[in-house]
Structure formats: C-alpha cells, structure tokens
Motif scaffolding. Structure first.
Motif, PDB file in Angstrom:
ATOM      1  N   LEU A 153       0.551  -1.408   0.256  1.00  6.39           N
ATOM      2  CA  LEU A 153      -0.249  -0.246   0.592  1.00  6.39           C
ATOM      3  C   LEU A 153       1.075   1.190  -0.075  1.00  6.39           C
ATOM      4  CD1 LEU A 153      -2.778  -0.356   1.886  1.00  6.39           C
ATOM      5  CD2 LEU A 153      -3.141  -0.409  -0.291  1.00  6.39           C
ATOM      6  N   CYS A 154       2.218   1.235   0.939  1.00  3.30           N
ATOM      7  CA  CYS A 154       2.844   2.650   0.700  1.00  3.30           C
ATOM      8  C   CYS A 154       3.517   2.997  -1.198  1.00  3.30           C
ATOM      9  CB  CYS A 154       3.947   2.109   2.015  1.00  3.30           C
ATOM     10  SG  CYS A 154       3.241   1.971   3.353  1.00  3.30           S
ATOM     11  N   SER A 155       3.719   1.787  -1.126  1.00  5.76           N
ATOM     12  CA  SER A 155       4.511   1.838  -2.942  1.00  5.76           C
ATOM     13  C   SER A 155       3.364   2.231  -3.701  1.00  5.76           C
ATOM     14  CB  SER A 155       4.978   0.424  -2.413  1.00  5.76           C
ATOM     15  OG  SER A 155       4.756  -0.160  -2.751  1.00  5.76           O
ATOM     16  N   ASN A 156       2.297   1.644  -3.550  1.00  5.09           N
ATOM     17  CA  ASN A 156       0.638   1.859  -4.546  1.00  5.09           C
ATOM     18  C   ASN A 156       0.298   2.639  -4.236  1.00  5.09           C
ATOM     19  OD1 ASN A 156       2.668  -0.309  -6.750  1.00  5.09           O
ATOM     20  ND2 ASN A 156       2.197  -1.373  -4.634  1.00  5.09           N
ATOM     21  N   PRO A 157       0.488   4.137  -3.488  1.00  5.15           N
ATOM     22  CA  PRO A 157      -1.071   4.799  -2.768  1.00  5.15           C
ATOM     23  C   PRO A 157      -2.044   4.450  -3.353  1.00  5.15           C
ATOM     24  CG  PRO A 157       0.630   6.240  -3.661  1.00  5.15           C
ATOM     25  CD  PRO A 157       0.846   4.677  -3.736  1.00  5.15           C
ATOM     26  N   GLU A 158      -1.710   4.314  -4.805  1.00  2.00           N
ATOM     27  CA  GLU A 158      -3.542   4.028  -5.372  1.00  2.00           C
ATOM     28  C   GLU A 158      -4.567   3.443  -5.043  1.00  2.00           C
ATOM     29  OE1 GLU A 158      -0.208   1.853  -7.538  1.00  2.00           O
ATOM     30  OE2 GLU A 158      -0.299   3.955  -6.631  1.00  2.00           O
ATOM     31  N   ILE A 159      -3.726   2.343  -4.550  1.00  2.00           N
ATOM     32  CA  ILE A 159      -4.488   1.258  -4.085  1.00  2.00           C
ATOM     33  C   ILE A 159      -5.437   1.207  -3.003  1.00  2.00           C
ATOM     34  CG2 ILE A 159      -4.607  -0.994  -3.837  1.00  2.00           C
ATOM     35  CD1 ILE A 159      -2.196  -1.809  -4.759  1.00  2.00           C
ATOM     36  N   LYS A 160      -4.839   2.558  -2.137  1.00  2.00           N
ATOM     37  CA  LYS A 160      -5.611   2.661  -1.416  1.00  2.00           C
ATOM     38  C   LYS A 160      -7.005   3.394  -1.507  1.00  2.00           C
ATOM     39  CE  LYS A 160      -2.716   5.303   0.781  1.00  2.00           C
ATOM     40  NZ  LYS A 160      -1.714   5.936   1.919  1.00  2.00           N
ATOM     41  N   HIS A 161      -7.360   4.240  -2.562  1.00  2.88           N
ATOM     42  CA  HIS A 161      -8.318   4.005  -3.032  1.00  2.88           C
ATOM     43  C   HIS A 161      -9.677   3.060  -3.324  1.00  2.88           C
ATOM     44  CE1 HIS A 161      -6.924   8.972  -2.624  1.00  2.88           C
ATOM     45  NE2 HIS A 161      -5.598   8.385  -3.433  1.00  2.88           N
ATOM     46  N   GLN A 162      -9.288   2.200  -3.578  1.00  2.00           N
ATOM     47  CA  GLN A 162     -10.483   1.193  -4.487  1.00  2.00           C
ATOM     48  C   GLN A 162     -10.457   0.391  -3.135  1.00  2.00           C
ATOM     49  OE1 GLN A 162      -6.549   0.243  -7.391  1.00  2.00           O
ATOM     50  NE2 GLN A 162      -7.964  -1.507  -7.498  1.00  2.00           N
ATOM     51  N   ILE A 163      -9.782   0.720  -2.344  1.00  2.00           N
ATOM     52  CA  ILE A 163     -10.370  -0.215  -0.198  1.00  2.00           C
ATOM     53  C   ILE A 163     -11.555   0.021  -0.346  1.00  2.00           C
ATOM     54  CG2 ILE A 163      -9.470  -0.662   2.163  1.00  2.00           C
ATOM     55  CD1 ILE A 163      -6.633  -0.873   0.876  1.00  2.00           C
ATOM     56  N   TYR A 164     -12.575  -0.636  -0.111  1.00  2.00           N
ATOM     57  CA  TYR A 164     -13.779  -0.378   0.397  1.00  2.00           C
ATOM     58  C   TYR A 164     -14.169  -0.669   2.321  1.00  2.00           C
ATOM     59  CZ  TYR A 164     -16.039  -4.572  -0.718  1.00  2.00           C
ATOM     60  OH  TYR A 164     -16.081  -5.562  -0.822  1.00  2.00           O
ATOM     61  N   SER A 165     -13.239  -1.956   2.657  1.00  2.16           N
ATOM     62  CA  SER A 165     -13.243  -2.190   3.294  1.00  2.16           C
ATOM     63  C   SER A 165     -12.027  -2.629   4.252  1.00  2.16           C
ATOM     64  CB  SER A 165     -14.680  -3.214   3.544  1.00  2.16           C
ATOM     65  OG  SER A 165     -14.895  -4.370   4.585  1.00  2.16           O
ATOM     66  N   LEU A 166     -12.456  -2.894   5.449  1.00  2.00           N
ATOM     67  CA  LEU A 166     -11.210  -2.242   6.729  1.00  2.00           C
ATOM     68  C   LEU A 166     -11.714  -3.051   7.537  1.00  2.00           C
ATOM     69  CD1 LEU A 166      -8.047  -2.120   6.882  1.00  2.00           C
ATOM     70  CD2 LEU A 166      -8.873   0.454   7.301  1.00  2.00           C
ATOM     71  N   TYR A 167     -10.949  -3.742   8.458  1.00  2.00           N
ATOM     72  CA  TYR A 167     -10.902  -4.757   9.667  1.00  2.00           C
ATOM     73  C   TYR A 167      -9.325  -5.036  10.633  1.00  2.00           C
ATOM     74  CZ  TYR A 167     -12.906  -7.960  12.888  1.00  2.00           C
ATOM     75  OH  TYR A 167     -13.988  -9.555  13.981  1.00  2.00           O
ATOM     76  N   LEU A 168      -9.800  -4.471  10.847  1.00  2.00           N
ATOM     77  CA  LEU A 168      -8.286  -4.326  12.083  1.00  2.00           C
ATOM     78  C   LEU A 168      -9.023  -4.873  13.725  1.00  2.00           C
ATOM     79  CD1 LEU A 168      -7.307  -0.869  11.348  1.00  2.00           C
ATOM     80  CD2 LEU A 168      -6.599  -2.621  10.185  1.00  2.00           C
ATOM     81  N   SER A 169      -8.190  -5.192  14.068  1.00  2.00           N
ATOM     82  CA  SER A 169      -7.687  -5.990  15.398  1.00  2.00           C
ATOM     83  C   SER A 169      -6.992  -6.045  15.925  1.00  2.00           C
ATOM     84  CB  SER A 169      -8.385  -7.428  15.017  1.00  2.00           C
ATOM     85  OG  SER A 169      -8.795  -8.429  16.199  1.00  2.00           O
ATOM     86  N   ASN A 170      -6.961  -5.782  17.533  1.00  2.00           N
ATOM     87  CA  ASN A 170      -5.979  -6.352  18.461  1.00  2.00           C
ATOM     88  C   ASN A 170      -5.885  -7.533  19.149  1.00  2.00           C
ATOM     89  OD1 ASN A 170      -5.119  -3.616  17.940  1.00  2.00           O
ATOM     90  ND2 ASN A 170      -6.192  -2.903  19.486  1.00  2.00           N
TER      91      ASN A 170
END
Length: 612
Positions: free
Chosen positions: A107-124
């Motif tokens: 994601l850091c090297s291809n920042p344009e991909i971040k605009h394609q992400i519609y769902s994000l699940y983060l968990s501790n």
C-alpha cells in the motif's frame, strides 16, 4: 471434415482433461491450466468448434474490437483499467504479521490502491497492537472510498488517532466497534454519520449525543439495552430501521431518561428482521414492543428461565394480530424444573398443533436437562451445545439436520458411550469432558455416531484427563483432515509425546497449541522442552504457562513458525534483564510485544511475530 476437426481438437488437448472411467464422453474439471502456454484467440478456440456453432465468427468480432497496441503493463487496456478499479476489502483478523507487513508495504509503494479499498477490518485480538501499527503507517483519511470499517478490541492508545481520523470518512456506510477495555461513546461521537446505514454499539448511551443524526440507519446491533429504550427511543431516532440485532435485553440496563411522564411510542414500520440474543423480561412486556413492528418477517429470540414465554396460545394470537407478515420464527425457550414437569410439558405441547406445524411449518422439539427444560425450533438456532448424560431429546417425529447449525459441541464421556439421539454434521470445535468418577475410555464407534469429524478445526481435551489414549487421539486426527488447533493439559501432552505415530500426526496437522494450565509448569526439564519443540516445530500460535521467564527466549528461537504467542508467567525475577532480552528478541523477530502486569505474580506476555 467436421469429424476430423473434432478428433484433432480432442487429441490436442487431451492432457488437460481427466477422463471419467464410467463415461468416456464426460470430463472432470481442467487441470494443469496454469502450466499451459498462452495461445492466440483463434487457436485457443479451435477445440470448441464442435461445441459452439460458428465460433470463429465471434472470434473475428472480438479481434476487431481489441486494441492493437497493448497497455503499458502489457495487459489489454480494458482489462488493465478493470484491475485498477477493482474494489478491495482488507480483513486483518487473525493475520500473520509478515503478511500484514507485506500488505502495508504494498500500500505504501502503490498509494493508488488505497482508493480501491472499500472495507477494512482491524483487530488487536492476539495481535498486540495491530490497530496502532496500521495507523502509524496510514491515516484513515487516505482511504477516500472506505465504506465499511470494523475495529475489534480497541484500546485507549488507539482513541486519540481514531478521533482525529474518523470525522473525515464521509463515505462510511457501515461501522462496527467491539472492546471490553473502553466505552465506545468517545469513538461514536466522532464518526461521520451522513451516509451511515449499518452500526454496532454497546448501548443506547453510546450514541446518546448523536441521536439527531441516526435517521438513515437501517441495520443496528446493540450489545445491551432495556425495553424502555425500545418502547420510546428506538423507532423515534431510527425510523428507517430494517434489521435489529439485540444481544442482551434486560431491565438491568437503565433507559436514557427516567421519567414518570407518559411518553409517545413509535412504530417500526420498516423493520423486517429482529434477533434477540437473551431476553430477560416476560411475554407481556415483549408483546408491547412486538405490536410496534407490524411488518416483521423474521424473528429470532432466546430465553433461559421464563415460563411466561411458553404460552403457545398467546403467541398464536400475537402472530395472527400483530405479525401477519411473519415468515420465519426461530426460538429457544427455557424453563426451570422448579415447576412441575407435567405443567411445563403441557405448555410445550401447545407449540406442536396445526397452527405451528401445518400452517407455518415451524416444527419444534424439546430437551430435558437436569435443571431446565428447553423447547426449540428446527433447525436448532444456537451454534453451541453441551450434552450431559442428563440431557434427553424428545420429539414428536424425527427430523433430519436438526443440529446442522451447531459448530461448537461439548460432550461428556458417558454421553458418548451410551445410545445418543443427537448427531452433529458440521462441528468445528469439539470439547471432550470426563464425568466425575467415570473411568471409561471413549469408544470411537459411538463418537462417530454423534459427530462428523470431517469439518473439525479445534479439539479441546484439556478437561478430559489422562483417559484419552494415544490410539484414540490418532484415530480422531485421521478423521479430522481440517484440524489445526489442539487444546490439552500440559501434563497429559507430555505423557503422549513418546508415541511416535501420534507425534507424526501432531507435527503435520497442529498449527495452534493451547496448553495453558495455571500454576503448572510446561516443562520439568530441557529434554521435555526439546521434545515439544521437535514435535510442534510447525505451530504458528502458542498459549501456555511457564515457570521460568528465560525459557521464553528458547521457545521463540526453536519454534520458527510462531506468529502469535500468549504466555502466562509465574513471575519475572530480574525484570530489567528480562525486558532487555525481550526487546532484543523482538527486534530480531520483527515482532510487537506487550506485557500485562509485569509487577504482579502472574504477568502475561503477548507477541505478534513477523519473522523476515
């Protein structure tokens, strides 16, 4: 001519297909496809000439509309554009840290991909700070098209960053948050609600200051609330609600306002589905709320000790007058046997007349346990069931697939070795328990009559004691091809590690090992430690208790596939030395770690490891 083409085409591609021995004209799916060289479109379609009439006409049309110059990435321009616009969903739940790191690097090297992400699940959960690590790489503001966000087990450290980022997520339509460490109102107060349609909250108090902005929400999950909230607040502030999931409904949850004034009730004319995890009121209270939901189509409810819910005639009248559109009704009603069994059973039989069985096809059966009697609809609605010798299943007629939804089963040994009328075809977790005073070994023949082991992922034998033989465990492993998680008493495990055949299966299959038993050392000596590391060299997750904190470093170096570690320590004698050593190992292993209660007698070490 056609016959020649037909024969030639079959001969040319015969190595791609496996002939069915029973019918030589039928073929199983293509294999080895990835190894085949790319062909021009016309050549690739040649084998289809006897299947698709005039196929080359379509080939010509396709070629005419294909650009002659490829895109920069050597893909067809339309395909390239399609890939660049594919929406992604990122789910980091139970993810290995090295995979997490790789995705973050991408994601850091291809920042344009971040605009394609519609769902994000983060968990501790079991990741020791995944949310904070992700937010140190990225701001949620970068995900301009994010529509769904789920945050699990967030902690106080995450709140400051989240409060700064969440207001900018204006496209957010779904938001879920779970945590036993914080109140969620701080987070809920900051989210953008302009496009929000799906929301999970702990209670009505979580969203009390935002109630004027909840009109567009159609899907709501509340962990805990009172009937007063439902009577007066729910449909007033959530008028478009279609799906409502209430995990716990009880009078112990105080309403938003305490008043003796007569308040106006609102109807939920759009509500289609209602699910109540545990209901702690009586039938007449529920009736008042149900009358506010005239268009309900699907209803799920569970009560444990409430004889008022066993009035079938009242239910019939409520359904006929207030729930005329109800299609699916799933319930499990329990009643204490402090009442006479005859009284309870007479009430239960009221749910088995023509109204329930013939008119609506809502079939039921009941079970008698030591202290309770339960009636439930078929299929059984809960995914968890515990069977004791006192559990007796009673049904008017036999139905198949009654317990297809049950995923987690606990069985006592005396249940297994007796004639049992239960069968579980889709279990994923099996817990074997030993009845006090019983010294009988489990018979595999009877176990197979109760459970299908082909989908089993987790076997828990921590409470079964040393009555489990190595041969029985081998047989269970042989039949459980998907099994990867073993929970076992450390003492019992060490006694089994001298069985070669068993160790071969454990080595091949087990990826998560839970051998936690408080105040019981994992090893008595270094030889035992070496043996465990040799057998379980492939494990990725470990939960255990250790007497010597320095043995932690040995395990981390020997078990090179470890990704998640939960180790409970007896104590840390030389705190400074241990922390320095742990910091050094953490750096080498590319891991995140935290220690809870370092100054207590029972500190807990959590590590999320991403070896390079």
């Amino acid at each position: 001519m056609a016959e020649n083409v037909n024969v030639q085409s079959r001969r040319r591609n015969s190595h791609l297909l496996i002939t069915d021995s029973d019918n030589p004209k039928t073929f199983s799916p293509i294999i080895g496809f990835a190894q085949e060289p790319l062909l021009p479109l016309a050549d690739a379609c040649t084998p289809l000439t006897d299947i698709v009439y005039d196929i080359f006409t379509y080939v010509s049309i396709a070629l005419e509309h294909t650009p002659s110059h490829p895109a920069d990435d050597r893909l067809n321009i339309r395909l390239s554009k399609l890939i660049q616009n594919i929406p992604y969903q990122l789910n980091f739940q139970n993810t290995h840290k090295n995979i997490f790191d790789q995705l973050c690097t991408t994601l850091c090297s291809n920042p344009e991909i971040k605009h394609q992400i519609y769902s994000l699940y983060l968990s501790n959960k079991d990741t020791c700070g995944q949310i904070d690590r992700f937010l140190s790489y990225f701001s949620l503001n970068d995900f301009s098209n994010l529509q769904s966000l789920t945050l699990t087990e967030i902690n106080q450290q995450n709140i400051i960053k989240l409060k700064l980022m969440l207001p900018s997520l204006t496209h957010l339509s779904s938001f879920h948050i779970t945590s036993h460490l914080i109140d969620d109102f701080e987070i809920i107060n900051t989210i953008s609600m302009a496009n929000l349609r799906t929301l999970s909250i702990i209670s009505f108090h979580s969203i009390q200051t935002r109630l004027s902005e909840t009109f567009n929400i159609t899907n709501l999950t509340i962990f805990s609330c009172s009937l007063e909230n439902l009577f007066y607040d729910l449909f007033k502030y959530f008028p478009l609600l279609k799906y409502l999931n209430l995990r716990f409904l009880s009078p112990y949850n105080y309403p938003l306002k305490k008043t003796d004034e007569i308040m106006e009730k609102y109807s939920g004319i759009h509500l289609k589905q209602l699910s109540i995890g545990l209901f702690k009121y009586n039938f007449d209270d529920l009736k008042i709320f149900i009358q506010q939901t005239p268009n309900l189509e699907n209803f799920i409810i569970y009560t444990k000790d409430n004889i008022s819910m066993l009035n079938a005639s009242k239910w019939e009248k409520l359904i006929q007058t207030s729930l005329i559109y109800l299609k699916s009704f799933q319930f499990k009603f329990g009643c204490s046997r402090q009442y006479a069994d005859k009284l309870i059973l007479n009430k239960i039989h009221g749910f088995q007349n023509d109204f329930w069985c013939k008119q609506h096809h809502w079939y039921t059966e009941y079970s008698i346990e030591k202290y309770y009697i339960f009636i439930y609809t078929i299929p059984y609605l809960s995914n968890t069931l515990k069977l004791t010798l006192d559990t007796k299943r009673c049904s008017k007629e036999k139905h198949s697939n009654v317990f297809n939804k049950v995923k987690n089963v606990s069985l006592y040994d005396d249940v297994i070795n007796n004639e049992c009328e239960y069968y579980f075809s889709n279990i994923q977790t099996l817990e074997l328990l030993m009845t006090k005073g019983n010294r009988n070994f489990i018979d595999m023949y009877y176990l197979n009559r109760i459970v299908n082991l082909s989908n089993l992922k987790h076997l828990n034998i921590s409470e079964y004691g040393n009555m489990l033989t190595s041969s029985l465990l081998v047989e269970i492993l042989k039949q459980s091809s998907k099994l990867t998680w073993l929970t076992i008493n450390p003492k019992d495990l060490m006694l089994l590690l001298n069985k070669d055949e068993l160790c071969i299966y454990l080595n091949r299959m087990i990826r998560k090992l839970d051998i936690l038993k408080y105040d019981y050392p994992l090893f008595n000596n270094r030889n035992e430690m070496n043996r465990l590391c040799e057998v379980f060299v492939n494990i990725e997750q470990l939960v255990c208790y250790m007497m010597e904190s320095m043995d932690v470093v040995f395990l981390l170096n020997q078990l090179k596939q470890l990704s998640m570690v939960n180790i409970y320590l007896s104590s840390v004698n030389d705190r400074e030395y241990f922390m320095n050593l742990l910091e050094e190992e953490s750096h080498k292993l590319n891991s995140i770690y935290c220690i809870e209660g370092i100054d207590t007698k029972a500190p807990k070490l959590f590590m999320w490891i991403g070896r390079n």
